[in-house]
Design an enzyme around this catalytic site. Sequence first.
Site, PDB file in Angstrom:
ATOM      1  N   ASN A 144      44.718  42.524  48.961  1.00 51.85           N
ATOM      2  CA  ASN A 144      44.637  41.436  47.979  1.00 51.85           C
ATOM      3  C   ASN A 144      45.529  41.861  46.816  1.00 51.85           C
ATOM      4  O   ASN A 144      45.143  42.659  45.975  1.00 51.85           O
ATOM      5  CB  ASN A 144      43.176  41.268  47.544  1.00 51.85           C
ATOM      6  CG  ASN A 144      43.001  40.136  46.543  1.00 51.85           C
ATOM      7  OD1 ASN A 144      43.984  39.546  46.071  1.00 51.85           O
ATOM      8  ND2 ASN A 144      41.763  39.853  46.207  1.00 51.85           N
ATOM      9  N   ARG A 177      45.289  38.303  51.507  1.00 50.84           N
ATOM     10  CA  ARG A 177      44.798  37.140  50.779  1.00 50.84           C
ATOM     11  C   ARG A 177      45.995  36.414  50.166  1.00 50.84           C
ATOM     12  O   ARG A 177      46.803  37.028  49.464  1.00 50.84           O
ATOM     13  CB  ARG A 177      43.863  37.587  49.662  1.00 50.84           C
ATOM     14  CG  ARG A 177      43.406  36.415  48.853  1.00 50.84           C
ATOM     15  CD  ARG A 177      42.570  36.821  47.691  1.00 50.84           C
ATOM     16  NE  ARG A 177      42.085  35.623  47.017  1.00 50.84           N
ATOM     17  CZ  ARG A 177      41.895  35.528  45.717  1.00 50.84           C
ATOM     18  NH1 ARG A 177      42.111  36.564  44.933  1.00 50.84           N
ATOM     19  NH2 ARG A 177      41.472  34.421  45.191  1.00 50.84           N
ATOM     20  N   HIS A 208      29.903  29.051  44.209  1.00 49.12           N
ATOM     21  CA  HIS A 208      30.511  30.362  43.945  1.00 49.12           C
ATOM     22  C   HIS A 208      30.615  30.527  42.427  1.00 49.12           C
ATOM     23  O   HIS A 208      31.419  29.857  41.779  1.00 49.12           O
ATOM     24  CB  HIS A 208      31.892  30.408  44.621  1.00 49.12           C
ATOM     25  CG  HIS A 208      32.667  31.672  44.394  1.00 49.12           C
ATOM     26  ND1 HIS A 208      32.940  32.573  45.415  1.00 49.12           N
ATOM     27  CD2 HIS A 208      33.229  32.187  43.280  1.00 49.12           C
ATOM     28  CE1 HIS A 208      33.628  33.589  44.918  1.00 49.12           C
ATOM     29  NE2 HIS A 208      33.830  33.375  43.615  1.00 49.12           N
ATOM     30  N   LEU A 209      29.756  31.386  41.865  1.00 47.85           N
ATOM     31  CA  LEU A 209      29.760  31.588  40.406  1.00 47.85           C
ATOM     32  C   LEU A 209      30.111  33.041  40.107  1.00 47.85           C
ATOM     33  O   LEU A 209      29.254  33.936  40.196  1.00 47.85           O
ATOM     34  CB  LEU A 209      28.379  31.263  39.813  1.00 47.85           C
ATOM     35  CG  LEU A 209      27.809  29.861  40.049  1.00 47.85           C
ATOM     36  CD1 LEU A 209      26.401  29.747  39.466  1.00 47.85           C
ATOM     37  CD2 LEU A 209      28.711  28.789  39.447  1.00 47.85           C
ATOM     38  N   GLY A 210      31.363  33.292  39.811  1.00 52.24           N
ATOM     39  CA  GLY A 210      31.796  34.639  39.420  1.00 52.24           C
ATOM     40  C   GLY A 210      32.543  34.483  38.109  1.00 52.24           C
ATOM     41  O   GLY A 210      32.172  33.658  37.275  1.00 52.24           O
ATOM     42  N   ARG A 248      37.889  30.003  31.781  1.00 54.36           N
ATOM     43  CA  ARG A 248      38.551  28.722  32.089  1.00 54.36           C
ATOM     44  C   ARG A 248      37.607  27.562  31.776  1.00 54.36           C
ATOM     45  O   ARG A 248      36.419  27.627  32.052  1.00 54.36           O
ATOM     46  CB  ARG A 248      38.932  28.673  33.575  1.00 54.36           C
ATOM     47  CG  ARG A 248      40.044  29.614  33.926  1.00 54.36           C
ATOM     48  CD  ARG A 248      40.325  29.607  35.420  1.00 54.36           C
ATOM     49  NE  ARG A 248      39.958  30.859  36.035  1.00 54.36           N
ATOM     50  CZ  ARG A 248      39.846  31.063  37.344  1.00 54.36           C
ATOM     51  NH1 ARG A 248      40.057  30.077  38.188  1.00 54.36           N
ATOM     52  NH2 ARG A 248      39.515  32.249  37.819  1.00 54.36           N
ATOM     53  N   MET A 299      28.363  37.271  31.863  1.00 54.16           N
ATOM     54  CA  MET A 299      27.032  36.667  31.738  1.00 54.16           C
ATOM     55  C   MET A 299      25.977  37.683  31.277  1.00 54.16           C
ATOM     56  O   MET A 299      25.029  37.321  30.596  1.00 54.16           O
ATOM     57  CB  MET A 299      26.666  36.050  33.084  1.00 54.16           C
ATOM     58  CG  MET A 299      25.740  34.905  33.046  1.00 54.16           C
ATOM     59  SD  MET A 299      25.773  33.835  31.605  1.00 54.16           S
ATOM     60  CE  MET A 299      26.489  32.369  32.248  1.00 54.16           C
ATOM     61  N   ARG A 300      26.167  38.967  31.633  1.00 56.67           N
ATOM     62  CA  ARG A 300      25.192  39.979  31.184  1.00 56.67           C
ATOM     63  C   ARG A 300      25.205  40.106  29.661  1.00 56.67           C
ATOM     64  O   ARG A 300      24.159  40.193  29.021  1.00 56.67           O
ATOM     65  CB  ARG A 300      25.501  41.332  31.833  1.00 56.67           C
ATOM     66  CG  ARG A 300      25.180  41.352  33.306  1.00 56.67           C
ATOM     67  CD  ARG A 300      25.869  42.465  34.029  1.00 56.67           C
ATOM     68  NE  ARG A 300      27.322  42.235  34.098  1.00 56.67           N
ATOM     69  CZ  ARG A 300      28.138  42.872  34.907  1.00 56.67           C
ATOM     70  NH1 ARG A 300      27.671  43.798  35.711  1.00 56.67           N
ATOM     71  NH2 ARG A 300      29.431  42.607  34.928  1.00 56.67           N
ATOM     72  N   GLY A 320      29.413  37.084  41.649  1.00 57.91           N
ATOM     73  CA  GLY A 320      28.765  37.916  40.627  1.00 57.91           C
ATOM     74  C   GLY A 320      27.576  37.279  39.922  1.00 57.91           C
ATOM     75  O   GLY A 320      26.488  37.862  39.858  1.00 57.91           O
ATOM     76  N   ILE A 321      27.753  36.072  39.391  1.00 54.32           N
ATOM     77  CA  ILE A 321      26.656  35.403  38.690  1.00 54.32           C
ATOM     78  C   ILE A 321      25.679  34.802  39.711  1.00 54.32           C
ATOM     79  O   ILE A 321      24.461  34.988  39.604  1.00 54.32           O
ATOM     80  CB  ILE A 321      27.196  34.300  37.747  1.00 54.32           C
ATOM     81  CG1 ILE A 321      28.121  34.914  36.680  1.00 54.32           C
ATOM     82  CG2 ILE A 321      26.063  33.534  37.095  1.00 54.32           C
ATOM     83  CD1 ILE A 321      28.809  33.890  35.771  1.00 54.32           C
ATOM     84  N   GLY A 322      26.220  34.124  40.700  1.00 51.78           N
ATOM     85  CA  GLY A 322      25.366  33.454  41.688  1.00 51.78           C
ATOM     86  C   GLY A 322      24.438  34.413  42.413  1.00 51.78           C
ATOM     87  O   GLY A 322      23.293  34.081  42.722  1.00 51.78           O
TER      88      GLY A 322
HETATM   89  P1  AMP Z   1      32.923  38.146  40.354  1.00 49.84           P
HETATM   90  O1  AMP Z   1      34.111  37.380  39.858  1.00 49.84           O
HETATM   91  O2  AMP Z   1      32.276  37.535  41.551  1.00 49.84           O
HETATM   92  O3  AMP Z   1      33.179  39.618  40.515  1.00 49.84           O
HETATM   93  O4  AMP Z   1      31.816  38.027  39.190  1.00 49.84           O
HETATM   94  C1  AMP Z   1      31.999  38.657  37.939  1.00 49.84           C
HETATM   95  C2  AMP Z   1      31.010  38.113  36.950  1.00 49.84           C
HETATM   96  O5  AMP Z   1      29.682  38.185  37.471  1.00 49.84           O
HETATM   97  C3  AMP Z   1      30.942  38.930  35.667  1.00 49.84           C
HETATM   98  O6  AMP Z   1      31.910  38.506  34.748  1.00 49.84           O
HETATM   99  C4  AMP Z   1      29.545  38.637  35.168  1.00 49.84           C
HETATM  100  O7  AMP Z   1      29.574  37.481  34.363  1.00 49.84           O
HETATM  101  C5  AMP Z   1      28.751  38.307  36.420  1.00 49.84           C
HETATM  102  N1  AMP Z   1      27.765  39.345  36.765  1.00 49.84           N
HETATM  103  C6  AMP Z   1      27.966  40.479  37.448  1.00 49.84           C
HETATM  104  N2  AMP Z   1      26.800  41.162  37.572  1.00 49.84           N
HETATM  105  C7  AMP Z   1      25.845  40.422  36.961  1.00 49.84           C
HETATM  106  C8  AMP Z   1      24.443  40.573  36.724  1.00 49.84           C
HETATM  107  N3  AMP Z   1      23.767  41.628  37.181  1.00 49.84           N
HETATM  108  N4  AMP Z   1      23.807  39.594  36.044  1.00 49.84           N
HETATM  109  C9  AMP Z   1      24.483  38.515  35.592  1.00 49.84           C
HETATM  110  N5  AMP Z   1      25.798  38.313  35.787  1.00 49.84           N
HETATM  111  C10 AMP Z   1      26.474  39.254  36.448  1.00 49.84           C
END
Ligand code: AMP
Length: 401
Positions: free
Chosen positions: A7, A95, A212-214, A245, A287-288, A334-336
């Site tokens: 990637n 990717r 998908h919530l990241g 965004r 989100m943390r 990550g968030i989801g």
């Molecule tokens: P990703 O793009 O899927 O790697 O997700 C990254 C995002 O997931 C981070 O910016 C955080 O906002 C969120 N995240 C990761 N771990 C946690 C957690 N334990 N609780 C809440 N949000 C989280």
Amino acid sequence: MKVLVINSGSSSIKYQLLDMQTEAVLVSGLVERIGEAKGELTNKAFPGTDRQVVTKIEQPIPDHNTGMRLAIELITDPEKGVIKDRGEIDAVGHRVVHGGEEFHQPTIITAEVIRAIEATVPLAPLHNPANLDGIRVAVELFPGVPQVAVFDTAFHQTIPAHAYMYALPYALYATDRVRRYGFHGTSHKFVAGECAKLLGKPLDKCNLITVHLGNGCSMTAVEQGKSVDTSLGLTPLEGLVMGTRSGDVDPAVHAFLARNKGMGIEEIDTMLNKESGLKGLCGMNDMRDIHAAIAKGDVRAGLALDVQTYRNRKYIGAYMAVLGRVDAIVFTAGIGENDDIVRRESLKGLECLGVKIDAEANGQRAKEPLKISAADSTVAVWVIPTNEELAIARETKSVLN
Ligand code: AMP
């Protein structure tokens, strides 16, 4: 069969080597700060097992070629490596963010395919050139080894015209292919497939909403296993509220800002992509951090959470209307996967549509898929960890088979 997944970003390369007999990850690594004064490579052999060996290298990494060569040296190192030589790698899966309308499925890379990916650069000027760098380097380092491009947009190529067309002058579509493409397709497809297994139904009989919530966020309506609508659009900016965004805004915001604040196109584009979303609303995009700030009484952090979860709820409701019957809603990324509060708030008030979550199940932490709907919910709700590298490796294997 061993598949190397690459990637490649503008200044980084993420890679994983997987043994597809067992789907075990032999190596995962990250090359960062390519082209900067100090580059960094982190390589994990047998990650997450008791045999894990972590190696870090800090040195200037002027280009992607140097970064990938360093990674290959570590992967084949006589002491710390996991394979004897690069000849053991049977295929490379890449990717690729944008496949335009050309690519509906993973595709074996040829000179013609590279030209077609180059032709989509205007649609993804930040991503596709970096993905192409990764492809060129891998073609050079692994001559004769099959290389496969796996597109973020491919899963969404089944979206019908009434959902992918924007109500703009038709000529913009006819000449410049301005339309909804959607992204995160590899992730949506992966969790949809995993969900079908958990529901004990063939995927082509499942109606799902995948969320998908990241850092980037998107939602997809999956009808009988196929994407029929998705929230990201021509670019990965439309739809849900993301880390930095904006998601949906009135498109007239461009004209408003240009006329009233003298802002230029690049400035507005940067603002919408990098300074908006959760960060724009409260100054934080993780989100943390937002939850920690809410606990201390930060009102704007609370607003950011409300704006994001309200938008999620609105889209879930819209996709329930699109699908009619929904077997399951799936949260991932990550968030989801980790944030029970976001999940709870995003589903709040949807009881009238048959969606009820079990508060105790929702509060659990799980690395494995977790069902969080109540026993009397008509729509199942699942948390399913996404795994884009495994998905790319599986797609690569299936194309070659
Ligand atoms: P990703 O793009 O899927 O790697 O997700 C990254 C995002 O997931 C981070 O910016 C955080 O906002 C969120 N995240 C990761 N771990 C946690 C957690 N334990 N609780 C809440 N949000 C989280």
